[in-house]
Structures are given as C-alpha cells and as structure tokens.
Scaffold this motif. Structure first.
Motif, PDB file in Angstrom:
ATOM      1  N   THR A  59      -2.483   6.513 -14.469  1.00 29.28           N
ATOM      2  CA  THR A  59      -2.114   7.733 -13.749  1.00 29.28           C
ATOM      3  C   THR A  59      -3.191   8.144 -12.741  1.00 29.28           C
ATOM      4  OG1 THR A  59      -3.086   9.196 -15.423  1.00 29.28           O
ATOM      5  CG2 THR A  59      -0.769   8.571 -15.728  1.00 29.28           C
ATOM      6  N   HIS A  60      -4.351   7.492 -12.795  1.00 29.68           N
ATOM      7  CA  HIS A  60      -5.404   7.778 -11.818  1.00 29.68           C
ATOM      8  C   HIS A  60      -5.087   7.016 -10.537  1.00 29.68           C
ATOM      9  CE1 HIS A  60      -9.524   8.777 -10.463  1.00 29.68           C
ATOM     10  NE2 HIS A  60      -9.443   7.609  -9.853  1.00 29.68           N
ATOM     11  N   ALA A  88      -5.294  13.652  13.037  1.00 29.23           N
ATOM     12  CA  ALA A  88      -6.417  14.548  13.354  1.00 29.23           C
ATOM     13  C   ALA A  88      -7.630  14.282  12.464  1.00 29.23           C
ATOM     14  CB  ALA A  88      -5.974  15.998  13.207  1.00 29.23           C
ATOM     15  N   LEU A  89      -7.403  13.748  11.258  1.00 30.38           N
ATOM     16  CA  LEU A  89      -8.491  13.629  10.271  1.00 30.38           C
ATOM     17  C   LEU A  89      -8.997  12.193  10.080  1.00 30.38           C
ATOM     18  CD1 LEU A  89      -7.200  16.060   7.486  1.00 30.38           C
ATOM     19  CD2 LEU A  89      -8.812  16.535   9.344  1.00 30.38           C
ATOM     20  N   THR A  90      -8.377  11.219  10.724  1.00 31.05           N
ATOM     21  CA  THR A  90      -8.809   9.828  10.533  1.00 31.05           C
ATOM     22  C   THR A  90      -9.359   9.250  11.832  1.00 31.05           C
ATOM     23  OG1 THR A  90      -6.583   9.008  11.007  1.00 31.05           O
ATOM     24  CG2 THR A  90      -7.133   9.401   8.704  1.00 31.05           C
ATOM     25  N   PRO A  91     -10.302   8.304  11.705  1.00 34.68           N
ATOM     26  CA  PRO A  91     -10.954   7.895  10.450  1.00 34.68           C
ATOM     27  C   PRO A  91     -11.891   8.987   9.941  1.00 34.68           C
ATOM     28  CG  PRO A  91     -11.995   6.802  12.302  1.00 34.68           C
ATOM     29  CD  PRO A  91     -10.826   7.564  12.863  1.00 34.68           C
ATOM     30  N   GLY A  92     -12.029   9.043   8.621  1.00 25.62           N
ATOM     31  CA  GLY A  92     -12.892  10.064   8.053  1.00 25.62           C
ATOM     32  C   GLY A  92     -12.866  10.053   6.542  1.00 25.62           C
ATOM     33  N   ALA A  93     -13.603  10.989   5.954  1.00 24.69           N
ATOM     34  CA  ALA A  93     -13.807  11.016   4.496  1.00 24.69           C
ATOM     35  C   ALA A  93     -12.687  11.775   3.790  1.00 24.69           C
ATOM     36  CB  ALA A  93     -15.164  11.624   4.165  1.00 24.69           C
ATOM     37  N   TYR A  94     -11.471  11.270   3.973  1.00 28.97           N
ATOM     38  CA  TYR A  94     -10.292  11.882   3.371  1.00 28.97           C
ATOM     39  C   TYR A  94      -9.458  10.815   2.677  1.00 28.97           C
ATOM     40  CZ  TYR A  94     -11.366  15.708   6.594  1.00 28.97           C
ATOM     41  OH  TYR A  94     -12.000  16.718   7.277  1.00 28.97           O
ATOM     42  N   THR A  95      -8.880  11.169   1.532  1.00 22.83           N
ATOM     43  CA  THR A  95      -7.887  10.329   0.855  1.00 22.83           C
ATOM     44  C   THR A  95      -6.587  11.125   0.815  1.00 22.83           C
ATOM     45  OG1 THR A  95      -9.565   9.267  -0.520  1.00 22.83           O
ATOM     46  CG2 THR A  95      -7.282   9.128  -1.272  1.00 22.83           C
ATOM     47  N   PHE A  96      -5.507  10.484   1.236  1.00 23.43           N
ATOM     48  CA  PHE A  96      -4.205  11.140   1.274  1.00 23.43           C
ATOM     49  C   PHE A  96      -3.303  10.564   0.191  1.00 23.43           C
ATOM     50  CE2 PHE A  96      -5.919  10.929   5.602  1.00 23.43           C
ATOM     51  CZ  PHE A  96      -6.032  12.285   5.894  1.00 23.43           C
ATOM     52  N   ILE A  97      -2.658  11.433  -0.573  1.00 23.45           N
ATOM     53  CA  ILE A  97      -1.674  11.002  -1.561  1.00 23.45           C
ATOM     54  C   ILE A  97      -0.300  11.039  -0.891  1.00 23.45           C
ATOM     55  CG2 ILE A  97      -0.685  11.394  -3.843  1.00 23.45           C
ATOM     56  CD1 ILE A  97      -3.685  10.705  -3.849  1.00 23.45           C
ATOM     57  N   LEU A  98       0.364   9.883  -0.876  1.00 24.25           N
ATOM     58  CA  LEU A  98       1.639   9.743  -0.170  1.00 24.25           C
ATOM     59  C   LEU A  98       2.624   8.941  -1.013  1.00 24.25           C
ATOM     60  CD1 LEU A  98       0.051   8.817   3.253  1.00 24.25           C
ATOM     61  CD2 LEU A  98       1.570  10.784   2.936  1.00 24.25           C
ATOM     62  N   PRO A  99       3.927   9.092  -0.755  1.00 22.07           N
ATOM     63  CA  PRO A  99       4.900   8.235  -1.428  1.00 22.07           C
ATOM     64  C   PRO A  99       4.684   6.773  -1.005  1.00 22.07           C
ATOM     65  CG  PRO A  99       5.973  10.118  -0.369  1.00 22.07           C
ATOM     66  CD  PRO A  99       4.563  10.081   0.134  1.00 22.07           C
ATOM     67  N   ALA A 100       4.664   5.878  -1.967  1.00 19.01           N
ATOM     68  CA  ALA A 100       4.420   4.463  -1.673  1.00 19.01           C
ATOM     69  C   ALA A 100       5.707   3.788  -1.201  1.00 19.01           C
ATOM     70  CB  ALA A 100       3.894   3.763  -2.918  1.00 19.01           C
ATOM     71  N   THR A 101       5.564   2.797  -0.318  1.00 21.04           N
ATOM     72  CA  THR A 101       6.695   1.965   0.069  1.00 21.04           C
ATOM     73  C   THR A 101       6.794   0.770  -0.878  1.00 21.04           C
ATOM     74  OG1 THR A 101       5.427   0.507   1.531  1.00 21.04           O
ATOM     75  CG2 THR A 101       6.254   2.562   2.490  1.00 21.04           C
ATOM     76  N   ARG A 102       7.786  -0.047  -0.662  1.00 23.71           N
ATOM     77  CA  ARG A 102       7.972  -1.224  -1.511  1.00 23.71           C
ATOM     78  C   ARG A 102       6.885  -2.272  -1.300  1.00 23.71           C
ATOM     79  NH1 ARG A 102      14.539  -2.248  -1.248  1.00 23.71           N
ATOM     80  NH2 ARG A 102      15.145  -0.295  -2.276  1.00 23.71           N
ATOM     81  N   GLU A 103       6.089  -2.107  -0.256  1.00 27.94           N
ATOM     82  CA  GLU A 103       4.989  -3.045  -0.009  1.00 27.94           C
ATOM     83  C   GLU A 103       3.870  -2.891  -1.034  1.00 27.94           C
ATOM     84  OE1 GLU A 103       4.929  -5.469   2.358  1.00 27.94           O
ATOM     85  OE2 GLU A 103       6.991  -4.854   2.782  1.00 27.94           O
ATOM     86  N   ARG A 106       4.207  -2.100  -7.881  1.00 29.11           N
ATOM     87  CA  ARG A 106       4.483  -0.968  -8.762  1.00 29.11           C
ATOM     88  C   ARG A 106       3.292  -0.639  -9.654  1.00 29.11           C
ATOM     89  NH1 ARG A 106      10.218   0.286  -9.127  1.00 29.11           N
ATOM     90  NH2 ARG A 106       9.732   1.670 -10.865  1.00 29.11           N
ATOM     91  N   ARG A 107       2.546  -1.669 -10.072  1.00 31.66           N
ATOM     92  CA  ARG A 107       1.432  -1.436 -11.000  1.00 31.66           C
ATOM     93  C   ARG A 107       0.300  -0.659 -10.336  1.00 31.66           C
ATOM     94  NH1 ARG A 107      -2.060  -5.189  -9.256  1.00 31.66           N
ATOM     95  NH2 ARG A 107      -1.132  -6.954  -8.177  1.00 31.66           N
ATOM     96  N   LEU A 108       0.290  -0.564  -8.994  1.00 33.78           N
ATOM     97  CA  LEU A 108      -0.746   0.192  -8.294  1.00 33.78           C
ATOM     98  C   LEU A 108      -0.307   1.616  -7.988  1.00 33.78           C
ATOM     99  CD1 LEU A 108      -2.043  -2.511  -5.775  1.00 33.78           C
ATOM    100  CD2 LEU A 108      -2.924  -1.948  -8.050  1.00 33.78           C
ATOM    101  N   GLN A 109       0.989   1.891  -8.151  1.00 33.86           N
ATOM    102  CA  GLN A 109       1.503   3.227  -7.882  1.00 33.86           C
ATOM    103  C   GLN A 109       1.336   4.118  -9.111  1.00 33.86           C
ATOM    104  OE1 GLN A 109       5.584   3.053  -6.459  1.00 33.86           O
ATOM    105  NE2 GLN A 109       5.238   1.064  -5.510  1.00 33.86           N
ATOM    106  N   HIS A 110       1.323   5.427  -8.864  1.00 32.80           N
ATOM    107  CA  HIS A 110       1.368   6.361  -9.986  1.00 32.80           C
ATOM    108  C   HIS A 110       2.661   6.103 -10.750  1.00 32.80           C
ATOM    109  CE1 HIS A 110       1.800  10.117 -12.225  1.00 32.80           C
ATOM    110  NE2 HIS A 110       0.524  10.366 -11.986  1.00 32.80           N
ATOM    111  N   PRO A 111       2.594   5.926 -12.078  1.00 33.83           N
ATOM    112  CA  PRO A 111       3.768   5.461 -12.822  1.00 33.83           C
ATOM    113  C   PRO A 111       4.973   6.394 -12.765  1.00 33.83           C
ATOM    114  CG  PRO A 111       2.005   6.148 -14.314  1.00 33.83           C
ATOM    115  CD  PRO A 111       1.421   6.117 -12.946  1.00 33.83           C
ATOM    116  N   LYS A 112       4.751   7.693 -12.599  1.00 33.03           N
ATOM    117  CA  LYS A 112       5.873   8.627 -12.559  1.00 33.03           C
ATOM    118  C   LYS A 112       6.190   9.077 -11.131  1.00 33.03           C
ATOM    119  CE  LYS A 112       5.286  10.380 -17.255  1.00 33.03           C
ATOM    120  NZ  LYS A 112       4.904  11.535 -18.097  1.00 33.03           N
ATOM    121  N   ARG A 113       5.165   9.330 -10.348  1.00 36.76           N
ATOM    122  CA  ARG A 113       5.384   9.902  -9.016  1.00 36.76           C
ATOM    123  C   ARG A 113       5.658   8.838  -7.953  1.00 36.76           C
ATOM    124  NH1 ARG A 113       0.760  13.493  -7.181  1.00 36.76           N
ATOM    125  NH2 ARG A 113       2.355  14.229  -5.749  1.00 36.76           N
TER     126      ARG A 113
END
Length: 204
Positions: A59-60, A88-103, A106-113
C-alpha cells in the motif's frame, strides 16, 4: 560506490550504472531532494527488495522517475487541471499521486486505489540515467525505519546499506528532506506530505 559529477555526469559512468540496473541491481542514487532507492520497473525482485529495505507493504506508493511530462502521461491518467499544475512544478522536488494506466504493472500500483507515484526530478544524474535508459526508473525515498530524516550522505548510505544494495552513486550530499507529495486523484489537489517542494499555495 561510484562517484558521478552532480552537474556534468560522465556518460561512461552512467552506462556502467545502467549495465548494473539491467542485471537486476537495486541502487541508491541522488535526486534533487534526498537520496532514493531505485531499480527497473519490470524488476519484480528489485521492487520487493526496496520494500523490504524500507519495511513497507504494497500500500506504500512506489514512484516512477520520468524524463518529462510526456513520458509521465504514458504511465498515468492526467486531466487538464493536473497537467497544468504539474507543468508549473516540474522538474522539481514533487511526487504526484495519479491513476495508473495499463502500462504500469499491477504489482506496482496501490492495490485498492490503482494509483502510482510519478515524479520528474531536476537532477542531472537522474536525467542522464533516464535519457540513456529510455524509460522510467522505479524508486522510493531512502528513509530507513526509525530514522527521523531520509539518508543524504553517500558514505552513510554505504555504511548502513552496503550489504543490501548493489550500488551507491556518490553525487555529493543530498538534502535531509523528501519530496512534497500531492494527490491529484480527487476534485482538488491534496498535499499528502510536506517536503522540499513548496506547496504553500495549495494549502491556502
């Protein structure tokens, strides 16, 4: 340990790092914030090793390090509002949480979200690695269990993790701060972690 110039990375050394990654290495590398752990996204064993080192479960959010926003768009679903903010914020010290595509496996995606962390670092070393590789790297902040801050000194990383990572890139001292994490999956951006990137304007 391999020393790479932080502003002008030596192509020969970058290729040496990529050779190790392609053989299944887990590495510690400097970013524009603190140091991070990284492996190839398709390397299941590498991702499992990173989770074990960090002592986190599936889940991390792990994070894909991308060269630019166009590459990021291959792996995440980005609407116009999110794109404008990230531009506006890239490149830079930010991490964005976004919906993953099929690329994204699955094992790298959040298991529920079914989300993934995405990042475009302002780091010449990371940029050179990504350019030579031609695809993203999978990464996680190098913060060990019980530590107040992420690791940022190459000698300390080698001393503490020399037996569990395959390579430490010495690109000089990093910061003691991780990236700021912004969740872009809702109706409005939500700051999940206050870090090096300025997010004060999002808290207003």
């Amino acid at each position: 340990m391999i020393s790479i110039h932080p502003d002008n990375p030596q192509p020969r050394l970058i290729r040496q790092v990529l050779d190790q990654l392609q053989e299944g290495a887990v590495i510690a590398l400097p970013t524009d914030a603190c140091y991070a752990l990284a492996c190839l996204p398709g390397d299941k064993t590498g991702a499992d090793r990173i989770r074990r080192i960090r002592q986190v479960d599936e889940t991390h959010h792990l994070t894909l390090l991308c060269r630019d926003l166009s590459e990021l768009g291959v792996y995440a679903k980005v609407d116009n509002t999110a794109f404008r903010l990230m531009k506006a914020l890239t490149p830079g010290a930010y991490t964005f949480i976004l919906p993953a595509t099929r690329e994204v496996p699955r094992r790298l995606q959040h298991p529920k979200r079914r989300t993934i962390g995405m990042r475009v670092p302002a780091s010449p070393i990371v940029s050179a690695l990504l350019e030579e590789l031609g695809s993203p790297l999978m990464s996680a902040t190098l913060q060990l269990p019980g530590d107040e801050h992420p690791l940022s000194e190459p000698w300390e990383i080698e001393e503490r993790l020399g037996k569990v990572v395959d390579l430490v890139i010495d690109g000089g001292a990093g910061t003691l701060e991780a990236t700021s994490v912004v969740d872009l999956t809702g109706d409005a951006p939500e700051v999940m972690r206050h870090g090096l990137g300025d997010v004060g304007f999002l808290d207003e």
